[in-house]
Design a protein around this motif. Structure first.
Motif, PDB file in Angstrom:
ATOM      1  N   ALA A  41       8.285  35.335-145.579  1.00 40.66           N
ATOM      2  CA  ALA A  41       8.129  33.983-146.134  1.00 40.66           C
ATOM      3  C   ALA A  41       7.387  33.083-145.147  1.00 40.66           C
ATOM      4  O   ALA A  41       6.526  32.288-145.548  1.00 40.66           O
ATOM      5  CB  ALA A  41       9.497  33.396-146.467  1.00 40.66           C
ATOM      6  N   PHE A  42       7.715  33.211-143.863  1.00 43.22           N
ATOM      7  CA  PHE A  42       7.015  32.414-142.845  1.00 43.22           C
ATOM      8  C   PHE A  42       5.517  32.692-142.887  1.00 43.22           C
ATOM      9  O   PHE A  42       4.699  31.771-142.876  1.00 43.22           O
ATOM     10  CB  PHE A  42       7.540  32.759-141.443  1.00 43.22           C
ATOM     11  CG  PHE A  42       8.949  32.303-141.170  1.00 43.22           C
ATOM     12  CD1 PHE A  42       9.512  31.274-141.900  1.00 43.22           C
ATOM     13  CD2 PHE A  42       9.712  32.916-140.184  1.00 43.22           C
ATOM     14  CE1 PHE A  42      10.817  30.852-141.652  1.00 43.22           C
ATOM     15  CE2 PHE A  42      11.000  32.496-139.927  1.00 43.22           C
ATOM     16  CZ  PHE A  42      11.553  31.471-140.667  1.00 43.22           C
ATOM     17  N   HIS A  43       5.155  33.949-142.936  1.00 36.60           N
ATOM     18  CA  HIS A  43       3.747  34.292-142.843  1.00 36.60           C
ATOM     19  C   HIS A  43       3.005  34.123-144.169  1.00 36.60           C
ATOM     20  O   HIS A  43       1.786  33.908-144.161  1.00 36.60           O
ATOM     21  CB  HIS A  43       3.591  35.703-142.289  1.00 36.60           C
ATOM     22  CG  HIS A  43       3.864  35.778-140.825  1.00 36.60           C
ATOM     23  ND1 HIS A  43       2.919  35.416-139.880  1.00 36.60           N
ATOM     24  CD2 HIS A  43       4.973  36.102-140.133  1.00 36.60           C
ATOM     25  CE1 HIS A  43       3.437  35.545-138.674  1.00 36.60           C
ATOM     26  NE2 HIS A  43       4.674  35.956-138.793  1.00 36.60           N
ATOM     27  N   LEU A  44       3.710  34.184-145.262  1.00 37.11           N
ATOM     28  CA  LEU A  44       3.079  33.843-146.532  1.00 37.11           C
ATOM     29  C   LEU A  44       2.726  32.360-146.530  1.00 37.11           C
ATOM     30  O   LEU A  44       1.642  31.954-146.974  1.00 37.11           O
ATOM     31  CB  LEU A  44       4.012  34.172-147.695  1.00 37.11           C
ATOM     32  CG  LEU A  44       3.457  33.901-149.095  1.00 37.11           C
ATOM     33  CD1 LEU A  44       2.190  34.712-149.328  1.00 37.11           C
ATOM     34  CD2 LEU A  44       4.513  34.227-150.152  1.00 37.11           C
ATOM     35  N   PHE A  45       3.638  31.552-145.997  1.00 39.41           N
ATOM     36  CA  PHE A  45       3.360  30.119-145.836  1.00 39.41           C
ATOM     37  C   PHE A  45       2.163  29.911-144.916  1.00 39.41           C
ATOM     38  O   PHE A  45       1.265  29.097-145.200  1.00 39.41           O
ATOM     39  CB  PHE A  45       4.594  29.423-145.272  1.00 39.41           C
ATOM     40  CG  PHE A  45       4.391  27.969-144.928  1.00 39.41           C
ATOM     41  CD1 PHE A  45       4.350  27.010-145.925  1.00 39.41           C
ATOM     42  CD2 PHE A  45       4.239  27.571-143.611  1.00 39.41           C
ATOM     43  CE1 PHE A  45       4.152  25.669-145.616  1.00 39.41           C
ATOM     44  CE2 PHE A  45       4.040  26.241-143.283  1.00 39.41           C
ATOM     45  CZ  PHE A  45       4.008  25.282-144.288  1.00 39.41           C
ATOM     46  N   SER A  46       2.110  30.663-143.807  1.00 40.53           N
ATOM     47  CA  SER A  46       0.984  30.552-142.883  1.00 40.53           C
ATOM     48  C   SER A  46      -0.324  30.964-143.546  1.00 40.53           C
ATOM     49  O   SER A  46      -1.377  30.369-143.296  1.00 40.53           O
ATOM     50  CB  SER A  46       1.224  31.428-141.646  1.00 40.53           C
ATOM     51  OG  SER A  46       2.305  30.937-140.886  1.00 40.53           O
ATOM     52  N   ALA A  47      -0.254  31.996-144.393  1.00 38.20           N
ATOM     53  CA  ALA A  47      -1.448  32.438-145.092  1.00 38.20           C
ATOM     54  C   ALA A  47      -1.992  31.327-145.991  1.00 38.20           C
ATOM     55  O   ALA A  47      -3.206  31.090-146.052  1.00 38.20           O
ATOM     56  CB  ALA A  47      -1.154  33.686-145.916  1.00 38.20           C
ATOM     57  N   LEU A  48      -1.104  30.631-146.673  1.00 43.23           N
ATOM     58  CA  LEU A  48      -1.525  29.540-147.543  1.00 43.23           C
ATOM     59  C   LEU A  48      -2.127  28.393-146.738  1.00 43.23           C
ATOM     60  O   LEU A  48      -3.146  27.808-147.127  1.00 43.23           O
ATOM     61  CB  LEU A  48      -0.326  29.043-148.364  1.00 43.23           C
ATOM     62  CG  LEU A  48       0.277  30.044-149.352  1.00 43.23           C
ATOM     63  CD1 LEU A  48       1.538  29.478-149.990  1.00 43.23           C
ATOM     64  CD2 LEU A  48      -0.740  30.422-150.418  1.00 43.23           C
TER      65      LEU A  48
END
Length: 406
Positions: free
Chosen positions: A257-264
């Motif tokens: 979830a952290f890195h999906l947020f970072s991807a966005l």
């Protein structure tokens, strides 16, 4: 060559198919290592990157970025296979050294290849957008592969390392399909001895450019501080989540979830930089890190894990934005080398501080260590900002630089 950009995205995704990343600390602890020993391993990894960063970047500039990417992926895959099979500290150290050298082949070379591809296509103004998208693919890779690694870890804690080895091997296959763009001012085939001599020349030229251009020097120093702070934060994620009682089965999902947020966020790097301009972007990055460290240190609760998202904004933005600033002031012939110098500075900073991180966490409570991290970021940021004001005032406005970039 037009397909290079799409393949560049797939390369970044598979290059960061790090199934083990969310359980790395737990894996080493299961193999009998203390947190201090784990941080020493990471220090070794980053020192290996420091010592190989510039030579591998220069080699990529001289013999081709494509060859460097393929070699780096194959070595990286082997490193994780070695760690998967190992049970001794010596072999872990060897694996981390190989992984550090292998990763240095990717940093700088892949971005330089993408930039020169766009330049050949007359689209160099799109680089920041492309780099932001590629950086989002890296975080998307974390978001996809970390939960899968968590599931594999429930079967056997070492299986995520085997999966990472296989995934990164595929990044080498993708790199084989890239088309090498012609470098500016380079024609014909060069002998190996000539390439070697010119590699050292590019290293010396890049260092001369770094020391002679205060704007580039400041950007490299600033990158090293932000890189250090984001890595310090990263290595406290797992201890913090364990401290506040997050179930181990959810580590991979939360990490994803952290890195999906970072991807966005990373996909919006170009838009945010155009909106906020250079000064506000540079101010925002350390402020967000400090705020996150302080909040995490004050609130030890399961819901407070969400404060890590504040750090993730800086984590997502600093590479595409600062790489763009470096590229604007660096000639094509030494671009990969200079980007490697930038990462070398960040790696050196973390390599030096990593053992202290392990010591702080082992000797003091985690919340106190987080406050110390916040204080370190504040001190370095203030000192660097004072240098920026002084240096840019002395050099004045550089040719070709718009007022917006100041």
């Amino acid at each position: 060559m037009e397909k290079n950009v799409r393949k560049f995205y797939w390369y970044r995704l598979t290059k960061f198919s790090l199934f083990h990343i969310a359980i790395l600390v737990l894996f080493y602890q299961e193999r009998g290592l203390s947190f201090s020993q784990i941080m020493i391993l990471q220090s070794v990894y980053y020192f290996a990157k420091v010592l190989s960063e510039v030579p591998t970047g220069a080699l990529a500039d001289r013999v081709g970025r494509k060859k460097a990417l393929v070699l780096g992926s194959l070595c990286h895959s082997f490193a994780y296979l070695l760690i998967f099979l190992s049970h001794s500290l010596v072999l872990f150290i060897l694996g981390e050294i190989i992984a550090g050298i292998a990763m240095s082949f990717a940093y700088g070379a892949d971005s330089a290849l993408a930039y020169d591809t766009l330049k050949c296509l007359g689209k160099s103004d799109q680089y920041q957008k492309v780099e932001g998208n590629a950086n989002s693919m890296r975080h998307l890779g974390f978001a996809i592969f970390a939960p899968l690694g968590g599931l594999l870890a429930t079967v056997n804690m070492s299986l995520p390392y085997l999966a990472s080895s296989i995934g990164i091997f595929f990044s080498g296959l993708i790199a084989l399909t890239l088309v090498e763009p012609p470098a500016e001012g380079q024609s014909g085939e060069e002998s190996t001895s000539s390439a070697r001599r010119k590699s050292y020349h590019e290293i010396r030229r890049s260092l001369d450019l770094l020391m002679g251009n205060k704007r580039i020097l400041w950007l490299v120093l600033f990158f090293s501080v932000i890189f250090l702070a984001t890595r310090l934060g990263f290595w406290t994620y797992q201890p913090y989540m364990k401290l506040v009682g997050l179930p181990l089965s959810l580590f991979g999902i939360v990490f994803a979830a952290f890195h999906l947020f970072s991807a966005l966020v990373s996909r919006q790097a170009d838009r945010m930089e155009r909106l906020l301009k250079e000064k506000l972007m540079l101010l925002m990055m350390p402020i967000l890190l400090v705020v996150s460290f302080v909040l995490l240190s004050r609130f030890l609760a399961l819901w407070a894990v969400s404060f890590i998202l504040i750090q993730q904004v800086t984590t997502a933005l600093h590479e595409p934005v600062l790489k763009t600033y470096i590229n604007r002031h660096t000639p094509s012939q030494v671009r990969a080398t200079m980007l490697s110098v930038q990462h070398m500075a960040g790696n050196a900073a973390f390599a030096i501080f990593a053992p202290f991180l392990g010591s702080l966490v082992d000797r003091f409570r985690l919340e106190n260590a987080l406050l110390i991290f916040a204080l370190v970021v504040i001190i370095f940021s203030v000192l660097l900002w004072r240098c920026r004001i002084k240096w840019l005032r002395s050099v004045g406005r550089q040719p070709g630089q718009t007022e917006e970039a100041r």
